[in-house]
Design a protein around this motif. Structure first.
Motif, mmCIF file in Angstrom:
data_model
loop_
_atom_site.group_PDB
_atom_site.id
_atom_site.type_symbol
_atom_site.label_atom_id
_atom_site.label_comp_id
_atom_site.label_asym_id
_atom_site.label_seq_id
_atom_site.Cartn_x
_atom_site.Cartn_y
_atom_site.Cartn_z
ATOM 1 N N GLY A 193 -45.389 71.773 41.648
ATOM 2 C CA GLY A 193 -44.794 70.406 41.789
ATOM 3 C C GLY A 193 -44.402 69.958 43.207
ATOM 4 O O GLY A 193 -44.342 68.789 43.416
ATOM 5 N N ALA A 194 -43.962 70.917 43.892
ATOM 6 C CA ALA A 194 -43.304 70.485 45.197
ATOM 7 C C ALA A 194 -44.478 70.191 46.055
ATOM 8 O O ALA A 194 -44.139 69.236 46.858
ATOM 9 C CB ALA A 194 -42.618 71.666 45.872
ATOM 10 N N THR A 214 -45.566 66.596 45.101
ATOM 11 C CA THR A 214 -44.868 65.630 45.604
ATOM 12 C C THR A 214 -45.106 65.459 47.251
ATOM 13 O O THR A 214 -45.227 64.203 47.682
ATOM 14 C CB THR A 214 -43.338 66.274 45.891
ATOM 15 N N THR A 233 -34.709 67.113 36.711
ATOM 16 C CA THR A 233 -35.466 66.555 37.712
ATOM 17 C C THR A 233 -36.219 65.331 37.257
ATOM 18 O O THR A 233 -36.785 64.512 38.136
ATOM 19 C CB THR A 233 -36.403 67.726 38.174
ATOM 20 N N ASP A 289 -40.477 58.229 33.208
ATOM 21 C CA ASP A 289 -40.854 58.576 34.731
ATOM 22 C C ASP A 289 -42.529 58.588 34.560
ATOM 23 O O ASP A 289 -42.971 59.530 33.678
ATOM 24 C CB ASP A 289 -40.218 59.796 35.367
ATOM 25 N N ALA A 324 -44.893 66.211 39.305
ATOM 26 C CA ALA A 324 -44.285 65.459 40.422
ATOM 27 C C ALA A 324 -44.430 64.139 39.811
ATOM 28 O O ALA A 324 -45.219 63.765 39.035
ATOM 29 C CB ALA A 324 -45.147 65.681 41.677
ATOM 30 N N ARG A 325 -43.775 63.124 40.334
ATOM 31 C CA ARG A 325 -43.641 61.890 40.221
ATOM 32 C C ARG A 325 -44.976 61.162 40.749
ATOM 33 O O ARG A 325 -45.427 61.621 41.841
ATOM 34 C CB ARG A 325 -42.517 60.952 40.923
ATOM 35 N N ARG A 329 -40.873 71.034 36.163
ATOM 36 C CA ARG A 329 -41.168 71.483 37.526
ATOM 37 C C ARG A 329 -42.645 71.662 37.905
ATOM 38 O O ARG A 329 -43.052 72.110 39.113
ATOM 39 C CB ARG A 329 -40.233 72.585 38.088
ATOM 40 N N ALA A 341 -48.294 63.525 47.026
ATOM 41 C CA ALA A 341 -48.150 62.011 46.637
ATOM 42 C C ALA A 341 -47.579 61.108 47.764
ATOM 43 O O ALA A 341 -48.002 60.021 48.123
ATOM 44 C CB ALA A 341 -47.207 61.836 45.635
ATOM 45 N N GLY A 342 -46.790 61.761 48.718
ATOM 46 C CA GLY A 342 -46.352 61.091 49.983
ATOM 47 C C GLY A 342 -47.406 60.760 50.708
ATOM 48 O O GLY A 342 -47.452 59.447 51.234
ATOM 49 N N VAL A 386 -45.539 60.611 35.793
ATOM 50 C CA VAL A 386 -45.778 61.717 36.626
ATOM 51 C C VAL A 386 -47.230 62.201 36.549
ATOM 52 O O VAL A 386 -48.116 61.567 35.975
ATOM 53 C CB VAL A 386 -44.948 62.926 35.756
#
Length: 322
Positions: free
Chosen positions: A272-273, A276, A85, A90, A117-118, A114, A279-280, A92
């Motif tokens: 981590g999900a 994400t 992943t 990257d 996240a980015r 995991r 972050a969005g 993170v």
């Protein structure tokens, strides 16, 4: 210093901010499914200074020496076998291992890929490091625990702090009517973040200013003026109190039952999900990250003293590497 060592803040015993000292320690290496992250910044949270003093997560970490910190923003330096992943280079951010030791106050950390996240592209590492623990606490409490719905009334106590300012924004994002407690000077800012109502806790008891609340996200606890118990008075029948700082005592549980309300303890988990998704929201401009002050790693003790003094708007952060 060599490639096998790194700088880290280590405490050899429990105590005040003066026990935090920078020294050279062995640099970790990633196991399979883990990444090695070069830490650019580490967030500071109340659990950090509580643990430093012997409460908080001290029972999980055990006796010192250990290195504090769970909030990380940095760059992947190496990947262990099986990681698909993330890749080297990257950017993170994450809250790895909580409540076990993550050693965020150091130049490098290793953790399962995991649990990261980015990093949000629109903020620097210092602001990204301010996000994970506080934002995940607010996110998981509102979405996974309280299941907040459009139109519900949500009260957030200590709304100007690290968790609080995220909780206000997430509750607004979920379509709730948001009531926030903070000192009067913070009210204009909280209104900008999405609070529909504000209560000055220094002059007004919040239970005298609001009612028919569906969910209370209590970030203060009964240790301070019985805030959790008082929160039961504003809940509608069947409403939910999420008691974040100190959990649910037998006395609070009995009071909730007598009031016809629900109450639950809460502890944040690595996710981590969810990071994400957060972050969005940050990159979309729907959520802002408030950092009050940034300190170099060598001033971790000073930063803790600043945090323990209270009245912080948003978060405090340590810079670790450029």
């Amino acid at each position: 210093m060599s490639a096998d060592t790194m700088r880290a803040v280590v405490q050899d015993g429990f105590g005040g901010p003066e026990v935090l000292r920078v020294r050279q320690v062995p640099r970790p290496a990633p196991l399979p499914t883990e990444v090695l992250v070069r830490v650019h910044a580490a967030g500071i949270n109340p659990v950090d200074w509580k643990t430093r003093g012997g409460t908080g997560m001290a029972g999980v970490l055990g006796e010192p020496p250990f290195t504090l910190g769970w909030d990380v923003s940095g760059v992947v330096e190496e990947t262990g076998f099986g990681v698909t992943t993330l890749k080297v280079g990257d950017e993170v951010f994450g809250m790895p291992w909580f409540p076990r030791a993550a050693n965020a106050y150091s130049e490098y950390v290793t953790a399962p890929a995991r649990q990261f996240a980015r990093k949000p592209a629109t903020v620097d590492h210092a602001h990204a490091a301010a996000v994970p623990l506080a934002a995940l606490t607010a996110w998981q409490a509102l979405t996974d625990t309280a299941h907040v719905q459009v139109g519900q009334r949500v009260l957030v106590t200590a709304a100007a702090g690290g968790v609080g300012h995220f909780a206000v924004q997430f509750a607004r994002h979920l379509g709730a009517h948001v009531i926030a407690t903070a000192s009067a000077a913070r009210h204009p800012w909280l209104k900008e973040l999405g609070a529909d109502e504000t209560v000055d806790y220094t002059t007004t008891r919040f239970e005298d200013a609001t009612a028919d609340v569906d969910v209370v996200i209590d970030l203060v606890g009964d240790a301070h003026d019985l805030t959790s118990t008082r929160s039961l008075k504003v809940l509608r029948p069947g409403g939910l109190l999420v008691a974040v700082p100190a959990g649910v005592s037998p006395e609070l549980a009995r009071a909730a039952e007598a009031a016809g309300a629900r109450v639950t303890p809460f502890l944040v988990e690595p996710d981590g999900a969810a990071l994400t998704a957060i972050a969005g929201l940050i990159d979309a401009g729907e959520v802002v990250v408030e950092v009050e002050e940034i300190f170099p790693l060598e001033q971790a003790g000073t930063a803790h003293a600043r945090g323990e003094a209270g009245r912080t708007r948003g978060k405090l952060v340590l810079t670790v590497t450029d």
